[in-house]
Design an enzyme around this catalytic site. Structure first.
Site, short mmCIF file in Angstrom:
data_model
loop_
_atom_site.label_atom_id
_atom_site.label_comp_id
_atom_site.label_asym_id
_atom_site.label_seq_id
_atom_site.Cartn_x
_atom_site.Cartn_y
_atom_site.Cartn_z
N HIS A 1 0.83 -1.21 0.00
CA HIS A 1 0.00 0.00 0.00
C HIS A 1 0.87 1.26 0.00
O HIS A 1 0.66 2.18 -0.80
CB HIS A 1 -0.90 -0.04 1.23
CG HIS A 1 -1.73 1.19 1.45
ND1 HIS A 1 -3.07 1.26 1.16
CD2 HIS A 1 -1.41 2.41 1.97
CE1 HIS A 1 -3.54 2.45 1.48
NE2 HIS A 1 -2.54 3.17 1.99
N GLU A 2 1.86 1.29 0.90
CA GLU A 2 2.69 2.49 1.00
C GLU A 2 3.56 2.67 -0.25
O GLU A 2 3.74 3.79 -0.73
CB GLU A 2 3.55 2.44 2.26
CG GLU A 2 2.77 2.38 3.56
CD GLU A 2 1.73 3.48 3.71
OE1 GLU A 2 1.84 4.52 3.03
OE2 GLU A 2 0.78 3.29 4.48
N HIS B 1 1.52 4.15 -2.97
CA HIS B 1 1.27 5.58 -2.84
C HIS B 1 2.27 6.39 -3.67
O HIS B 1 1.98 7.52 -4.08
CB HIS B 1 1.35 6.02 -1.38
CG HIS B 1 0.02 5.99 -0.69
ND1 HIS B 1 -1.13 6.51 -1.24
CD2 HIS B 1 -0.35 5.51 0.54
CE1 HIS B 1 -2.14 6.36 -0.40
NE2 HIS B 1 -1.69 5.75 0.68
N GLU C 1 -6.02 6.46 -1.87
CA GLU C 1 -6.02 5.32 -0.97
C GLU C 1 -6.56 4.06 -1.65
O GLU C 1 -6.09 2.95 -1.40
CB GLU C 1 -6.84 5.64 0.29
CG GLU C 1 -6.31 6.79 1.11
CD GLU C 1 -4.89 6.55 1.62
OE1 GLU C 1 -4.53 5.38 1.84
OE2 GLU C 1 -4.16 7.54 1.77
N ASP D 1 -4.65 0.61 -2.02
CA ASP D 1 -5.19 -0.67 -1.57
C ASP D 1 -5.18 -1.71 -2.68
O ASP D 1 -4.79 -2.87 -2.47
CB ASP D 1 -6.63 -0.48 -1.07
CG ASP D 1 -6.70 0.17 0.30
OD1 ASP D 1 -5.68 0.17 1.02
OD2 ASP D 1 -7.77 0.68 0.66
#
Length: 696
Positions: free
Chosen positions: A534-535, A538, A595, A599
Site C-alpha cells: 500500500h505504501e 502511494h 487510498e 489498496d
C-alpha cells in the site's frame, strides 16, 4: 493539512484520521478505549490465533460479501465501546500498545532520580501534570486569561493580527502554515500557507442535510463563551459571530477532492505577489510575528489555496473587530479545552465527540494524557516504548518482506500492458530509489530548551506547542533532514512521503493481526505485506505519481501513458462512488482515489511477493481448512474489520481520504483473478466485477 505524506489510515495516539500530516504545532483531537490483554513479545502468546474461525459468519457466501464472511461474527461480538466511535483491528493493536505505554509512563513518574531533561523526565512531567485533576480544577480558566486579555486589548485590525500571530502556537488561527520540503526542490525546506480556520468540515457549513450539526456547533460555541464568563444572551451573539466567520472561511476553502490536485496545490509566489493577492494583512510582518526568523531573507512562500487567501483578506475587512476577537477567543478556548477544568473538557467532548461522532463516554484520564504526551514529546515516550515492545526478530522479518514486496512491484511494472517502455524505465528508477524506515528513528529528538513541570498541565501544553512551532519554522530555507520521522514509534499506522520518496513503518503497527513473528507467511503477507505494498503504491497513485525518484514534483510520464493511467483511475473512482453507506450516503470515489489505488496495488503486489517467499522458503500446508492462498485473502479482509457509529461514519465520508473498511476489503478483491480462483468466485457473483480494474 499537507498532502505530502500518505498513510495507511489507522488509529494512532496523536492522530485519529489518516489524512496527511498536520502542522506539528496544531492541536489534534484523539480517541482512546478500554485496555485489553497485553501480547508478550518474547514468546508466542498461548492464545495467539492468526486466523480465528470464531470471527467468521459462514451464513454469508465468500462469493457474495467476503468482508462479512471473514468478519461477520467479529462485528457482532465486538460492539463499539462507549468511549469509542469505531472499533477496528487497529483499535485492538492500540489497546495493547496503550497498556505498555501506561506502564512505562507510570514507571517514569515513579523514578525520582530521572533528569527533568531526559526522556523519562519529559514523560514523567507530562503524565503527573495531566493526571493531577485537582490542580486543573483549582486553576480553572487561569491558564488562558493572559491570552484573553491580549485579545481584549486589540483596538485595530493590525493589533488583532498581531495578537493572532502571537497565539498561533496555541490557537491555530485563521489559516494553516508549516515548513516542509519544497515539492519542486525537495532538498530544501519552504514555507507553506494553506486554508484553515474552521472547526468543522467544509460540507457542514453548506449542506442543508447537515444543518442540525451546524446549529449544534453554534450552541456549543455559546456554551464555551458562558464558561468564559459571558451571560447567555451575550454568548449567543458571540457564537453567531464565530459561525458567520467560519462559514465564510469554509466558502472559500476547497473540498477534499479538490485538494487532491497536487499541481493546483503548489503556488509559489513572492511576498509582493501574496500582498497583492491578500492585501489586508501585512504578510511579512505577520509571519515574522508568528515566528519566522529573518523574514526579509525569505524570498518566496507556497500557497496551497490562493483563492482562500483572497477570501480571507475580504473576511478580515468585512467583519467587525469585535466579531474577529470573538472568533479568536473561541479558537483559543477550543484548543485549551482539554487542559482546563472539567467543565471546559466536558463541553468540548459533548460536541466534538458525542454530537459529531457518536461517542457516549469520555475516555479514561490516563489514555487522554498519553495522547497528549505522544504528540508533544513522542520521541521521549517512543524511546521508553521500543525498549519493551519491539522485537529485533520482528524488524528482521519485516525487512525481508519489504524486499519481497518491492521485487513484486518491480515485476508488476515490467509486465504492465498499458504502460510504455520509457515510462516504465522512470517508474523502475523511482521504485529502486525508495528508502525504508522501520521501528524507530536512528536519532531521537531531545526537545532541547523545552521546559516542563509536574503540576501545570496547561503550561506544558503551551510550552510544547511553542517548541514545535519554533522547531518547524526554524527550518525555512534549510536543507531537508531526510532522517526525520513524521510519526512516533508507538503509532499504529504507516506512511509514504513523496518528497523523500520513503516508506515508514513505526513499531506500533508491527503487531497482530497485521503482523506476527509467529504467523505463517500467508497471514503476514496478507496483513503487513499488503500494508507495505500500500505504501509503495502511494508513490504511484494519482498524487504520488507526480513526484520523481528524488522527490520532486516532476512529470516523468509520456502523454499517452498518463492518459491510460487516468482512464483506469477514473474507472476506480466510479467503482467506489457506487458504494453506499447509511442508505443515503455514497463513498466519495474522487476524494478517496489515492487510498483506493494504494489498496488495489498493495494487495496485488503483496500476493505476488508471497509467491516469492514460498519459492524461497517453501509453501506451507492447508491450515484450519483453508489453503495458503485463502489464508492470504482472509488476512487481508480481517485487517479492515470495523464497526462505526453512524455519526462517525457520516463524518468520515465527509473528511476521510480513506474508504470505510468494508470497501477497502472487498473493493480490491473484486478486481483480482487469484482471489476468484482461491474462493471459486464465478462470473455473476457479487464479489466479481464484470470488468476488472488493473492499475499497478
Amino acid at each position: 493539512m499537507r498532502h505530502s505524506i500518505y498513510k495507511i489510515g489507522a488509529v494512532t495516539l496523536g492522530l485519529t484520521i489518516g489524512l496527511g500530516l498536520t502542522s506539528c504545532n496544531e492541536p489534534k483531537k484523539s480517541t482512546a478505549t478500554e485496555a485489553t490483554e497485553e501480547v508478550a513479545i518474547d514468546k508466542k502468546p498461548t492464545d495467539y490465533l492468526a486466523i480465528d474461525l470464531a470471527n467468521f459468519d459462514t451464513t454469508v457466501r465468500p462469493q457474495d460479501d467476503f468482508f462479512m464472511f471473514v468478519n461477520g461474527n467479529w462485528l457482532k461480538n465486538n460492539p463499539i465501546p462507549a468511549s469509542e466511535t469505531r472499533w477496528t483491528s487497529f483499535s485492538e493493536i492500540l489497546e495493547r500498545n496503550r497498556e505498555i505505554l501506561k506502564r512505562v509512563a507510570e514507571n517514569a513518574a515513579n523514578n525520582t532520580s530521572a533528569s527533568p531533561t531526559s526522556a523519562e523526565g519529559h514523560v514523567a512531567a507530562f503524565y503527573k501534570s495531566g493526571m493531577n485533576k485537582e490542580k486543573r480544577e483549582e486553576m480553572g480558566l487561569k491558564p488562558m486569561e493572559i491570552y484573553l486579555e491580549a485579545i481584549n486589548k486589540a483596538a485595530t485590525l493590525e493589533e488583532f493580527l498581531k495578537v493572532s500571530a502571537d497565539q498561533k502556537s496555541v490557537a491555530g488561527g485563521l489559516f494553516s502554515m508549516y515548513v516542509t520540503a519544497d515539492e519542486k526542490n525537495s532538498s530544501t525546506n519552504a514555507l507553506y500557507l494553506n486554508q484553515g480556520g474552521t472547526s468543522l468540515p467544509k460540507s457542514y457549513y453548506e449542506v442543508a442535510d447537515l444543518k442540525e450539526k451546524l446549529n449544534a456547533f453554534e450552541k456549543h460555541v455559546a456554551n464555551m463563551f458562558v464558561l468564559m464568563g459571558e451571560n447567555e444572551e451575550t454568548a449567543a451573539k458571540k457564537a453567531q459571530h464565530v459561525v458567520a466567520i467560519e462559514t465564510a472561511l469554509a466558502k472559500v476553502s476547497r473540498t477534499p477532492a479538490e485538494r487532491r490536485d497536487t499541481e493546483k496545490n503548489y503556488n509559489k509566489m513572492t511576498f509582493a505577489e501574496l500582498q497583492k493577492l491578500s492585501p489586508n494583512v501585512d504578510w511579512k510582518a505577520h509571519l515574522s510575528d508568528v515566528g519566522v526568523q529573518n523574514i526579509e531573507s525569505v524570498e518566496n512562500v507556497i500557497l496551497g489555496t490562493p483563492e482562500f487567501f483572497t477570501g480571507l483578506s475580504k473576511i478580515l475587512k468585512s467583519n467587525s473587530l469585535d466579531a474577529l476577537k470573538d472568533y479568536q477567543k473561541y479558537q483559543l478556548a477550543s484548543s485549551f479545552s482539554n487542559f482546563l477544568n472539567s467543565a471546559f473538557e466536558k463541553e468540548a467532548f459533548d460536541f466534538y465527540n458525542k454530537t459529531m461522532r457518536g461517542q457516549n463516554e469520555m475516555q479514561e484520564r490516563w489514555k487522554l494524557v498519553l495522547n497528549v504526551i505522544d504528540r508533544s514529546v513522542g520521541h521521549s515516550l517512543g524511546q521508553l516504548y521500543v525498549k519493551e515492545a519491539f522485537s529485533p526478530k520482528a524488524k528482521e522479518r519485516a525487512e525481508i518482506m519489504i524486499k519481497d514486496v518491492r521485487a513484486g512491484f518491480e515485476d508488476h511494472i515490467k509486465s504492465l500492458e498499458w504502460m510504455g517502455e520509457d515510462t516504465k524505465k522512470q517508474a523502475l528508477t523511482k521504485l529502486s530509489a525508495i528508502t525504508t524506515k522501520i521501528g524507530y528513528p536512528d536519532t531521537w529528538k531531545t526537545y532541547e530548551g523545552l521546559e516542563l513541570s509536574e503540576d501545570n498541565y496547561a503550561q506544558n501544553f503551551m510550552n510544547a506547542s511553542s517548541w514545535w512551532l519554533k522547531d518547524n519554522l526554524a527550518k525555512v530555507g534549510q536543507p531537508v533532514d531526510k532522517e526525520e520521522w513524521h510519526m512516533t514509534p508507538s503509532t499504529v499506522n504507516a506512511y509514504y512521503n513523496p518528497t523523500s520518496n520513503e516508506i515508514v513503518f513505526p513499531a506500533g503497527i508491527l503487531q497482530p493481526p497485521f503482523f506476527s513473528e509467529y504467523a505463517d507467511d500467508a497471514v503476514n503477507y496478507g496483513g503487513i505485506g499488503a500494508v507495505i505494498g500500500h505504501e509503495i503504491s502511494h508513490g504511484f497513485d494519482d498524487q504520488g505519481s507526480q513526484y520523481d525518484a528524488e522527490g520532486n514534483m516532476n512529470n516523468w510520464w509520456t502523454d499517452t501513458d498518463k492518459e491510460q493511467f487516468k482512464e483506469r483511475t477514473t474507472s476506480l473512482i466510479n467503482q467506489y462512488s457506487e458504494y453506499t453507506v447509511l442508505e443515503d450516503i455514497n463513498v466519495k470515489g474522487d476524494a478517496t482515489l489515492g487510498e483506493n489505488i494504494a489498496d488495489l496495488g498493495g494487495m496485488a503486489v503483496a500476493y505476488d511477493a508471497l509467491q516469492k517467499a514460498w519459492a524461497r522458503d517453501g509453501k506451507p500446508e492447508n491450515e484450519s481448512g483453508f489453503t495458503p492462498e485463502q489464508r492470504f485473502f482472509i488476512s487481508w479482509a480481517q485487517i479492515w474489520r470495523v464497526n462505526f457509529t453512524d455519526d462517525e461514519l457520516r463524518n468520515r465520508i465527509e473528511t476521510d481520504y480513506h474508504s470505510p473498511g468494508m470497501f477497502r476489503a472487498n473493493g480490491p478483491l473484486s478486481n483480482f483473478d487469484p482471489f476468484f480462483t482461491a474462493f471459486d468466485v464465478k462470473e455473476g457473483d457479487k464479489m466479481r466485477r464484470e470488468k476488472q480494474i488493473v492499475i499497478w
